[in-house]
Design a protein around this motif. Structure first.
Motif, PDB file in Angstrom:
ATOM      1  N   MET A  95     -11.747  -0.118 -11.408  1.00  0.00           N
ATOM      2  CA  MET A  95     -10.610  -0.041 -10.711  1.00  0.00           C
ATOM      3  C   MET A  95      -9.721  -0.225 -10.267  1.00  0.00           C
ATOM      4  O   MET A  95      -8.906   0.033  -9.524  1.00  0.00           O
ATOM      5  CB  MET A  95     -10.932   1.554 -10.971  1.00  0.00           C
ATOM      6  N   SER A  96     -10.403  -0.646  -8.757  1.00  0.00           N
ATOM      7  CA  SER A  96     -10.243  -1.122  -8.107  1.00  0.00           C
ATOM      8  C   SER A  96      -9.618  -0.228  -6.411  1.00  0.00           C
ATOM      9  O   SER A  96      -8.564  -0.220  -5.937  1.00  0.00           O
ATOM     10  CB  SER A  96      -9.061  -2.421  -8.092  1.00  0.00           C
ATOM     11  N   ARG A  97     -10.562   0.629  -6.731  1.00  0.00           N
ATOM     12  CA  ARG A  97     -10.146   2.121  -5.585  1.00  0.00           C
ATOM     13  C   ARG A  97     -10.365   1.635  -4.151  1.00  0.00           C
ATOM     14  O   ARG A  97      -9.535   1.945  -3.583  1.00  0.00           O
ATOM     15  CB  ARG A  97     -11.081   3.301  -5.678  1.00  0.00           C
ATOM     16  N   VAL A  98     -11.455   0.183  -4.131  1.00  0.00           N
ATOM     17  CA  VAL A  98     -12.143   0.003  -3.291  1.00  0.00           C
ATOM     18  C   VAL A  98     -11.269  -1.382  -3.683  1.00  0.00           C
ATOM     19  O   VAL A  98     -12.481  -2.367  -3.882  1.00  0.00           O
ATOM     20  CB  VAL A  98     -12.870   0.454  -1.809  1.00  0.00           C
ATOM     21  N   VAL A  99     -10.894  -2.454  -2.214  1.00  0.00           N
ATOM     22  CA  VAL A  99     -11.040  -3.556  -2.092  1.00  0.00           C
ATOM     23  C   VAL A  99     -11.897  -4.294  -1.111  1.00  0.00           C
ATOM     24  O   VAL A  99     -11.004  -4.168   0.258  1.00  0.00           O
ATOM     25  CB  VAL A  99      -9.768  -4.219  -2.262  1.00  0.00           C
ATOM     26  N   VAL A 103      -8.279  -0.805   1.872  1.00  0.00           N
ATOM     27  CA  VAL A 103      -9.288  -2.471   1.798  1.00  0.00           C
ATOM     28  C   VAL A 103      -9.535  -2.615   3.076  1.00  0.00           C
ATOM     29  O   VAL A 103      -9.016  -1.989   4.726  1.00  0.00           O
ATOM     30  CB  VAL A 103      -7.170  -3.410   2.490  1.00  0.00           C
ATOM     31  N   ILE A 104     -10.755  -3.686   2.456  1.00  0.00           N
ATOM     32  CA  ILE A 104     -11.557  -4.475   3.940  1.00  0.00           C
ATOM     33  C   ILE A 104     -11.717  -5.109   4.046  1.00  0.00           C
ATOM     34  O   ILE A 104     -11.869  -6.238   3.193  1.00  0.00           O
ATOM     35  CB  ILE A 104     -13.310  -3.334   3.512  1.00  0.00           C
ATOM     36  N   TRP A 149       2.400  -1.866  -2.050  1.00  0.00           N
ATOM     37  CA  TRP A 149       1.158  -1.620  -3.364  1.00  0.00           C
ATOM     38  C   TRP A 149       1.057   0.156  -2.045  1.00  0.00           C
ATOM     39  O   TRP A 149       1.816   0.278  -1.132  1.00  0.00           O
ATOM     40  CB  TRP A 149       0.160  -2.466  -2.213  1.00  0.00           C
ATOM     41  N   ASN A 150      -0.159   0.728  -3.058  1.00  0.00           N
ATOM     42  CA  ASN A 150      -0.168   2.405  -3.109  1.00  0.00           C
ATOM     43  C   ASN A 150      -1.634   1.879  -1.685  1.00  0.00           C
ATOM     44  O   ASN A 150      -2.592   3.010  -2.297  1.00  0.00           O
ATOM     45  CB  ASN A 150       0.171   2.957  -4.175  1.00  0.00           C
ATOM     46  N   VAL A 151      -1.941   0.522  -1.138  1.00  0.00           N
ATOM     47  CA  VAL A 151      -3.475   1.178  -0.127  1.00  0.00           C
ATOM     48  C   VAL A 151      -2.887   2.370   0.940  1.00  0.00           C
ATOM     49  O   VAL A 151      -1.268   2.153   1.444  1.00  0.00           O
ATOM     50  CB  VAL A 151      -3.390  -0.274   0.659  1.00  0.00           C
ATOM     51  N   HIS A 152      -3.981   2.730   0.782  1.00  0.00           N
ATOM     52  CA  HIS A 152      -4.190   4.358   2.199  1.00  0.00           C
ATOM     53  C   HIS A 152      -4.165   2.899   3.393  1.00  0.00           C
ATOM     54  O   HIS A 152      -3.595   4.082   4.621  1.00  0.00           O
ATOM     55  CB  HIS A 152      -4.485   5.365   2.299  1.00  0.00           C
ATOM     56  N   THR A 153      -5.786   3.335   3.378  1.00  0.00           N
ATOM     57  CA  THR A 153      -6.488   2.775   4.494  1.00  0.00           C
ATOM     58  C   THR A 153      -6.839   0.890   4.613  1.00  0.00           C
ATOM     59  O   THR A 153      -7.001   1.126   3.469  1.00  0.00           O
ATOM     60  CB  THR A 153      -7.284   3.253   4.186  1.00  0.00           C
ATOM     61  N   PHE A 154      -6.840   0.712   5.565  1.00  0.00           N
ATOM     62  CA  PHE A 154      -7.157  -0.724   5.494  1.00  0.00           C
ATOM     63  C   PHE A 154      -8.205  -0.314   7.203  1.00  0.00           C
ATOM     64  O   PHE A 154      -7.946  -0.213   8.202  1.00  0.00           O
ATOM     65  CB  PHE A 154      -5.898  -1.970   6.461  1.00  0.00           C
TER      66      PHE A 154
END
Length: 289
Positions: free
Chosen positions: A1-5, A162-163, A182-187
């Motif tokens: 589901m790729s919650r963390v990339v 995303v890390i 994109w709906n990314v919250h934290t980098f």
């Protein structure tokens, strides 16, 4: 589901995606568990693999030893001014200069070779990795476009964190800036060279103005080890804006018997820190925007 990339750095030309993803996930799981934070399922963590973008089409190498196929590079093989600039910049973050080098380039190489902060790498490995960074930043090379395409395939509407490690933080930064939808919250950038002038000046879509971070994310956490020479600029806030949360850490060396195993730049060090664990857990807790 790729919650963390997650996105790797230099030196992954042949290692299979699932192999290094398993190693990264195990380290992240340890960090989250030690911090008493929820651990995402393995299936919720996906990897951007772009190492093969450096290989010639159809090329195959030694998947068990990334260094086995490195050519016998010497300092004289660095003909590009950017490669020499990067070499000298990374050397600035090492220990006291070592004697015995002729010329700035040779002295910089000796410092990196002898640096415990990098795990005392062979000189040819240092030069090969410098060349990988240069190729990504080279506007005339195909590596950057290839890496960005790989990134776009992995991020999904469910991705919240995303890390990016090392050069992977540069790849991730550019991808996030290019895709505000994109709906990314934290980098989370770890061991990042983003603050080095040679890198900063060549960022795309364009070199950011002073204080211009990533408007598409709600949070940017930068984790840099005190002795990591690649993360030469430890605090990215003054460069990219006050919204960057700089988190300094100390990555102690790991030993395997008497053989030095991992230096301060090791991604496995970073992923087990409480700072990375808190950033990941916070991003996963955040409500959808």
């Amino acid at each position: 589901m790729s919650r963390v990339v997650v996105c790797h750095g230099i030196g992954y030309q042949y290692k299979h995606r699932e192999t290094w993803l398993t190693e990264w996930y195990d380290a992240l799981r340890v960090g989250l568990t030690d911090a008493a934070l929820p651990v995402p399922e393995a299936g919720d963590v996906s990897a951007v693999y772009y190492g093969s973008c450096y290989r010639a089409r159809g090329g195959k190498g030694n998947v068990d030893d990334e260094l086995a196929d490195i050519p016998p590079l010497r300092i004289g093989d660095l003909n590009d001014p950017l490669e020499l600039e990067l070499l000298e910049a990374f050397a600035e973050g090492t220990e006291v200069p070592a004697a015995g080098g002729k010329g700035l380039g040779q002295m910089a190489l000796r410092r990196l070779e002898r640096s415990e902060r990098l795990g005392q790498p062979a000189g040819r490995s240092v030069l090969w990795m410098i060349r990988q960074v240069r190729r990504y930043l080279d506007a005339n090379d195909t590596v950057r476009a290839c890496a960005q395409q790989r990134f776009e395939r992995v991020v999904t509407p469910e991705t919240r964190v995303v890390i990016g490690h090392s050069l992977g933080s540069v790849v991730g930064y550019e991808a996030l800036r290019a895709h505000p939808e994109w709906n990314v919250h934290t980098f989370v950038s770890v061991g990042s060279p983003l603050g080095i002038r040679a890198v900063y000046d060549r960022l795309l879509p364009s070199s950011p103005a002073a204080g211009d971070g990533i408007s598409s994310v709600s949070r940017w956490v930068n984790v840099a080890a005190k002795d990591d020479p690649v993360a030469l600029v430890k605090h990215l806030g003054p460069v990219f804006g006050e919204e960057v949360e700089d988190r300094p850490v100390v990555n102690l060396p790991w030993y395997n018997g008497r053989k030095y195993a991992f230096g301060s730049h090791s991604v496995l060090h970073y992923l087990t820190t409480a700072e990375v664990a808190e950033a990941v857990a916070g991003g996963l807790r955040a409500e959808e925007r």
